[in-house]
Design a protein around this motif. Structure first.
Motif, short mmCIF file in Angstrom:
data_model
loop_
_atom_site.label_atom_id
_atom_site.label_comp_id
_atom_site.label_asym_id
_atom_site.label_seq_id
_atom_site.Cartn_x
_atom_site.Cartn_y
_atom_site.Cartn_z
N TYR A 1 0.86 -1.19 0.00
CA TYR A 1 0.00 0.00 0.00
C TYR A 1 0.89 1.23 0.00
CZ TYR A 1 -3.14 3.63 1.79
OH TYR A 1 -3.85 4.79 1.97
N ALA A 2 0.44 2.27 -0.70
CA ALA A 2 1.15 3.55 -0.72
C ALA A 2 0.13 4.67 -0.75
CB ALA A 2 2.07 3.63 -1.92
N THR A 3 0.44 5.76 -0.08
CA THR A 3 -0.43 6.93 -0.09
C THR A 3 0.42 8.18 -0.01
OG1 THR A 3 -2.30 8.01 1.02
CG2 THR A 3 -0.69 6.92 2.43
N GLY A 4 -0.09 9.29 -0.53
CA GLY A 4 0.62 10.56 -0.49
C GLY A 4 -0.33 11.72 -0.69
N ASP A 5 0.00 12.86 -0.11
CA ASP A 5 -0.83 14.06 -0.22
C ASP A 5 -0.26 14.98 -1.30
OD1 ASP A 5 -2.38 13.13 1.85
OD2 ASP A 5 -1.29 14.25 3.37
N PHE A 6 -1.09 15.31 -2.31
CA PHE A 6 -0.68 16.16 -3.40
C PHE A 6 -1.67 17.33 -3.53
CE2 PHE A 6 0.45 11.76 -4.37
CZ PHE A 6 1.82 11.87 -4.49
N GLU A 7 -1.32 18.30 -4.36
CA GLU A 7 -2.20 19.46 -4.56
C GLU A 7 -3.57 19.04 -5.07
OE1 GLU A 7 -0.35 22.19 -7.15
OE2 GLU A 7 1.29 22.71 -5.78
N GLU A 8 -3.57 18.02 -5.92
CA GLU A 8 -4.83 17.60 -6.50
C GLU A 8 -5.58 16.58 -5.64
OE1 GLU A 8 -1.41 15.34 -8.47
OE2 GLU A 8 -1.86 17.40 -7.81
N GLY A 9 -5.04 16.27 -4.46
CA GLY A 9 -5.72 15.34 -3.57
C GLY A 9 -4.81 14.24 -3.07
N THR A 10 -5.34 13.42 -2.21
CA THR A 10 -4.57 12.31 -1.65
C THR A 10 -4.66 11.10 -2.56
OG1 THR A 10 -5.00 13.06 0.60
CG2 THR A 10 -4.33 10.77 0.32
N GLY A 11 -3.50 10.54 -2.85
CA GLY A 11 -3.44 9.35 -3.69
C GLY A 11 -3.34 8.08 -2.87
N HIS A 12 -3.98 7.02 -3.38
CA HIS A 12 -3.93 5.71 -2.72
C HIS A 12 -3.60 4.65 -3.77
CE1 HIS A 12 -5.79 7.30 0.96
NE2 HIS A 12 -6.60 8.00 0.16
N TYR A 13 -2.77 3.71 -3.38
CA TYR A 13 -2.39 2.63 -4.31
C TYR A 13 -2.27 1.35 -3.49
CZ TYR A 13 0.53 -0.04 -7.62
OH TYR A 13 1.04 -0.99 -8.45
N ARG A 14 -3.06 0.35 -3.89
CA ARG A 14 -3.02 -0.95 -3.24
C ARG A 14 -2.70 -2.01 -4.28
NH1 ARG A 14 -7.30 1.95 -1.41
NH2 ARG A 14 -7.43 2.33 0.86
N TRP A 15 -1.92 -2.98 -3.86
CA TRP A 15 -1.60 -4.06 -4.80
C TRP A 15 -1.47 -5.39 -4.04
CZ3 TRP A 15 1.80 -0.23 -3.43
CH2 TRP A 15 2.96 -0.64 -2.74
N GLN A 16 -1.77 -6.43 -4.77
CA GLN A 16 -1.57 -7.79 -4.29
C GLN A 16 -0.88 -8.56 -5.41
OE1 GLN A 16 -5.11 -6.77 -4.53
NE2 GLN A 16 -4.68 -5.54 -2.69
N ARG A 17 -0.04 -9.48 -5.06
CA ARG A 17 0.72 -10.18 -6.11
C ARG A 17 1.00 -11.62 -5.71
NH1 ARG A 17 6.97 -8.50 -5.37
NH2 ARG A 17 6.87 -7.48 -3.33
N VAL A 18 1.12 -12.47 -6.70
CA VAL A 18 1.55 -13.85 -6.53
C VAL A 18 2.53 -14.17 -7.65
CG1 VAL A 18 -0.56 -14.63 -5.37
CG2 VAL A 18 -0.41 -14.74 -7.86
N GLY A 19 3.40 -15.11 -7.37
CA GLY A 19 4.36 -15.44 -8.40
C GLY A 19 5.24 -16.60 -7.99
N THR A 20 6.27 -16.81 -8.77
CA THR A 20 7.22 -17.88 -8.51
C THR A 20 8.63 -17.39 -8.77
OG1 THR A 20 7.81 -20.17 -9.08
CG2 THR A 20 7.07 -18.75 -10.88
N GLU A 21 9.55 -17.98 -8.05
CA GLU A 21 10.97 -17.66 -8.19
C GLU A 21 11.72 -18.94 -8.51
OE1 GLU A 21 13.93 -15.41 -5.20
OE2 GLU A 21 13.57 -17.51 -4.68
N TRP A 22 12.65 -18.85 -9.43
CA TRP A 22 13.53 -19.98 -9.74
C TRP A 22 14.96 -19.52 -9.55
CZ3 TRP A 22 17.64 -21.17 -12.87
CH2 TRP A 22 17.96 -22.51 -13.01
N THR A 23 15.72 -20.29 -8.78
CA THR A 23 17.14 -19.96 -8.57
C THR A 23 17.98 -21.16 -8.94
OG1 THR A 23 16.98 -20.66 -6.25
CG2 THR A 23 16.71 -18.32 -6.70
N GLY A 24 19.05 -20.90 -9.62
CA GLY A 24 20.03 -21.93 -9.98
C GLY A 24 21.38 -21.28 -10.12
N ARG A 25 22.35 -22.06 -10.48
CA ARG A 25 23.70 -21.51 -10.60
C ARG A 25 23.70 -20.35 -11.59
NH1 ARG A 25 29.11 -23.74 -9.77
NH2 ARG A 25 30.60 -22.50 -10.96
N ASP A 26 24.21 -19.23 -11.14
CA ASP A 26 24.39 -18.02 -11.95
C ASP A 26 23.10 -17.29 -12.29
OD1 ASP A 26 27.08 -18.68 -11.97
OD2 ASP A 26 26.99 -19.66 -13.92
N THR A 27 21.94 -17.81 -11.89
CA THR A 27 20.70 -17.22 -12.37
C THR A 27 19.63 -17.18 -11.29
OG1 THR A 27 21.13 -17.99 -14.62
CG2 THR A 27 18.86 -17.40 -14.10
#
Length: 820
Positions: free
Chosen positions: A575-601
């Motif tokens: 979540y992120a929020t901030g106050d600007f001249e044009e109003g307060t901004g809000h940003y919400r996100w959710q994520r899923v994923g996968t990670e692969w690790t191996g030699r050098d990568t």
């Protein structure tokens, strides 16, 4: 010779002199009384021979000037062990003519009182009066060795045996000389010869047991004594049993040929010690042996790696006022170091070292123990003095007597290794590398040196160089625990997860008690844990052109334990929020994923749900990081609806897709440069190009403080710079040199608490708005615990212009990583 007056002598005197009948009766009556008295005296002498000395001595003391019984007094007092009485009686009549036995008693009394010159004089006078007396000859030889005249004693004793080789007493005398000269095996040979000549003689059997014990053969001595009842006293049997425990402890310290058998002897030593302690419990007479066995049992526990018990028993003994000998303190010091009590270990190692010298076989080992106790107690300033002093004391080569060539000095090599490792622990990695490379060049087949060099390379961030060195070392010591452990550490750094598991399994199964094996196994377990990462920030600015006058945000992601070695699933929210001249901004996100690790990568793919501005949007991201070698690395990322999009743009319904790429060159911990390029395409048609070059150069290193010079040169260009609701300069350039400090406040094994400081001063140029100064100041702290928890908190203040207006931005940043 003891006095005797037979009655037959009196009768013959009566008849030869032909006295009158009355006189004869009187004489016979007197003779009968005298004979009865003589018979009583003879009985006292017989009792003295049997061990009842006092009746005879009381009789003799009634007339100490009776020369007729002077020999008897000297001999019986000598049997009773009354050396002072023997000498007092002798000194009343120093010129009296004595028998050989009396002279032997006098000389023995002087010898027992360690008055060697007087004893030798008595033997000389006795032999002058009684040449060839064997007791005097043997006593003289034994007294000579007591007096420190070993060669002369050996010559006389050997001559006695040569003259009568079947005389058991002479062989016992020669055995005594050998024993006092520090030749226990030669002594044992002579006593064994005497035993064969007099197999039933109790004294010979007793001497044989003593000789076996002195030769370090308590098991054989004990077995022999048990086969010959009456030879061993209860005290001697306990002493031999205690010696047997000590022998087992010494054998337990010798590494067997097979790893699986390394604890067999130690277990036997502990079991035997426990049996004897239970047997002697409550027996006051066994107090000395109980103390001995308790002390030696520490060595069995140490060899068995039961270190906590070693320290606990030491504490009990210390509380009881028992002073441990140096060899036992060495066990306790090693156990204390194992138990992470380095302060106690250092104190004990210093006590041990104070009791020895450079010729002792354990001298260098004890200094090594002290060295690592100082390391683990963070007394790093003492390391150079210790290591440099050891190197200065040791020649590179030794010239053993009888050898025409010099041989390498192992202690010099150990001292040089301590010197190199001291530089490593004091954070002087370039010097450590130079030391190890020189040592490896001088001894290329030494796997231990190559393993140390590999560890240094790994510390400098060069796992592939380390891997090469370990492959070479593997040819000479393929299954060494130190080698395999370091290979596991390299595999972990290279993300060779299968290899890490195999190596960790092998060392922990073979050497579960060794700390380095435990360390590798633990790090492997940490790798197989789930991981939580959290980052958060909060800021306040007087203008808020970029982030808002007040901004706040966090991001969290949870990774699963590894699946099939290489895969991890993850999910997170932010979540992120901030106050600007044009109003307060809000940003919400959710994520899923996968990670692969191996030699050098390392690769990641994620799908995200994004809620901002005017609705929900689907986001995608692919990223990868690839190592070319130990110094070069590149990475990339492609994101649809990038979370790098300015919040002010999102608040106005404008999203951005972004590509990222970087190339990094890292020479070592001393120097690093990174070039990054990121084009972004905004949904309002703007195309932004960002280019950044960052680098650092270390200019100061110490055990607890490092200082780096940093430089950031970055710029951007936007295709659309007007009529957009977010900060979007046509082009700009930031030049910001900085000074970065890191100071270790506390360190204890895997716990580390540091503080960081940052100072920066540079310039910022923006097209159409000129150039202005940039100032940066920051402070933070970081805490790492047990390889599983790492968190940091930092506060910074930045003064810089935006669109020509200066802003002061305060920012608090927090991040955390936790494995569970």
């Amino acid at each position: 010779m003891l006095s005797k007056t037979p009655l037959s002598f009196l009768a013959s005197q009566l008849f030869q002199r032909r006295l009158p009948m009355g006189g004869c009766l009187a004489v016979l009556l007197l003779g009968s009384t005298w004979a009865q008295a003589a018979e009583d005296y003879d009985q006292l002498v017989r009792e003295a021979r049997a061990g009842n000395y006092q009746p005879a001595l009381q009789r003799l003391r009634q007339n100490p000037d009776d020369l007729a019984h002077l020999d008897d007094h000297l001999v019986i007092a000598g049997w009773a062990g009354l050396d002072e009485e023997v000498l007092q009686t002798y000194q009343r009549h120093p010129q009296a003519r004595l028998s050989g036995g009396a002279w032997a008693a006098v000389a023995r009394a002087y010898r027992n009182l360690k008055r060697w010159p007087q004893a030798l004089e008595a033997y000389r006078r006795g032999l002058a009066a009684h040449p060839g007396d064997p007791a005097l000859q043997q006593g003289q030889a034994m007294t000579l060795v007591d007096a420190g005249r070993g060669p002369e004693a050996l010559q006389k004793a050997a001559a006695l045996v040569a003259a009568a080789p079947r005389d058991a007493e002479r062989r016992l005398a020669l055995a005594y000389v050998h024993q006092q000269m520090g030749e226990p095996y030669a002594a044992l040979f002579q006593v064994d010869q005497a035993r064969q000549l007099a197999p039933q003689h109790s004294r010979v059997l007793g001497e044989y047991v003593d000789a076996l014990q002195a030769a370090g053969l308590p098991r054989q001595a004990l077995a022999f004594g048990e086969r010959h009842p009456g030879v061993l006293s209860a005290a001697q049997q306990r002493s031999l049993q205690a010696d047997r425990v000590a022998e087992l402890v010494r054998l337990a310290e010798v590494s067997p040929l097979r790893d699986s058998e390394r604890f067999v002897v130690a277990d036997r030593a502990i079991a035997e010690a426990d049996r004897l302690l239970a047997q002697w419990a409550g027996d006051p007479a066994a107090a000395q042996e109980v103390r001995r066995v308790r002390i030696d049992r520490l060595g069995g526990l140490y060899a068995r790696a039961r270190m906590a018990e070693v320290v606990e028993e030491y504490q009990r003994l210390h509380a009881e006022g028992v002073e441990l000998p140096p060899y036992a303190l060495r066990w306790v010091a090693g156990a204390s170091l194992y138990q992470r009590q380095p302060e106690l270990a250092a104190e004990l190692y210093r006590q041990v070292i104070a009791s020895e010298n450079a010729k002792d076989s354990d001298w260098m080992d004890d200094h090594q123990g002290l060295f690592y106790a100082l390391v683990e107690s963070e007394r790093l300033d003492e390391l150079p003095t210790l290591a440099d002093g050891l190197v200065a004391q040791q020649p590179v080569r030794l010239h053993p007597p009888g050898m025409g060539v010099a041989v390498p000095n192992d202690d010099w090599l150990e001292a040089r290794l301590l010197q190199a490792n001291g530089r490593l622990y004091r954070n002087d990695l370039p010097a450590t590398q130079r030391d190890y490379e020189r040592l490896v060049a001088s001894a290329p087949d030494n796997s231990r040196l190559r393993t140390g060099l590999a560890s240094t390379y790994l510390s400098r961030g060069w796992p592939r160089r380390a891997e090469d060195q370990l492959k070479i070392a593997e040819s000479t010591d393929p299954r060494g625990v130190a080698l395999e452990t370091e290979q596991g550490m390299v595999a972990r750094e290279l993300q060779e997860w299968r290899q890490l598991d195999l190596l960790a399994d092998d060392v922990i199964q073979r050497f579960p008690e060794q700390l380095q094996a435990q360390r590798l196994d633990y790090l492997r377990q940490v790798h197989h844990m789930a991981e939580l990462r959290i980052s958060a920030y909060g800021g306040h600015a007087n203008g808020g052109e970029v982030n808002g006058s007040r901004d706040l945000g966090f991001d969290s992601v949870l990774y699963s334990p590894p699946i099939a070695d290489h895969w991890r699933l993850f999910g997170g929210a932010g979540y992120a929020t901030g106050d600007f001249e044009e109003g307060t901004g809000h940003y919400r996100w959710q994520r899923v994923g996968t990670e692969w690790t191996g030699r050098d990568t390392t690769l990641e793919a994620e799908v995200s749900h994004n809620d901002y501005g005017d609705g929900d949007k689907l986001g995608l991201r692919l990223s990868g990081v690839h190592d070319i070698d130990d110094q070069w690395q590149y990475g990339w990322s492609a994101a649809r609806l990038s979370r790098e999009t300015p919040l002010r743009a999102l608040n106005s319904g404008i999203r951005a897709d972004r590509l990222d790429g970087f190339l990094r060159w890292r020479q070592s911990e001393q120097r690093e440069w990174r070039l990054a390029y990121a084009p972004s395409h905004f949904s309002d048609g703007n195309m932004r190009h960002e280019l950044a070059l960052t680098g650092s150069q270390r200019f100061y290193s110490s055990p607890y403080l490092v200082a780096d010079l940093g430089l950031e040169v970055s710029g951007s260009r936007n295709s659309k710079s007007e009529d957009v609701p977010y900060f979007n300069p046509k082009s700009d350039l930031l030049l910001l040199p900085s000074l970065n400090l890191e100071h270790t406040l506390y360190r204890r094994y895997q716990t580390r608490w540091t503080q960081q400081g940052q100072l920066g001063a540079g310039s910022y140029s923006q097209q159409h708005h000129g150039t202005g100064a940039v100032g940066l100041i920051g402070y933070g702290q970081r805490l790492s615990l047990d390889d599983r928890f790492d968190a940091g908190l930092a506060l910074s203040a930045v003064s810089r212009p935006y669109d020509g207006d200066r802003e002061l931005d305060y920012r608090l940043v927090f991040d955390l990583s936790y494995r569970f």
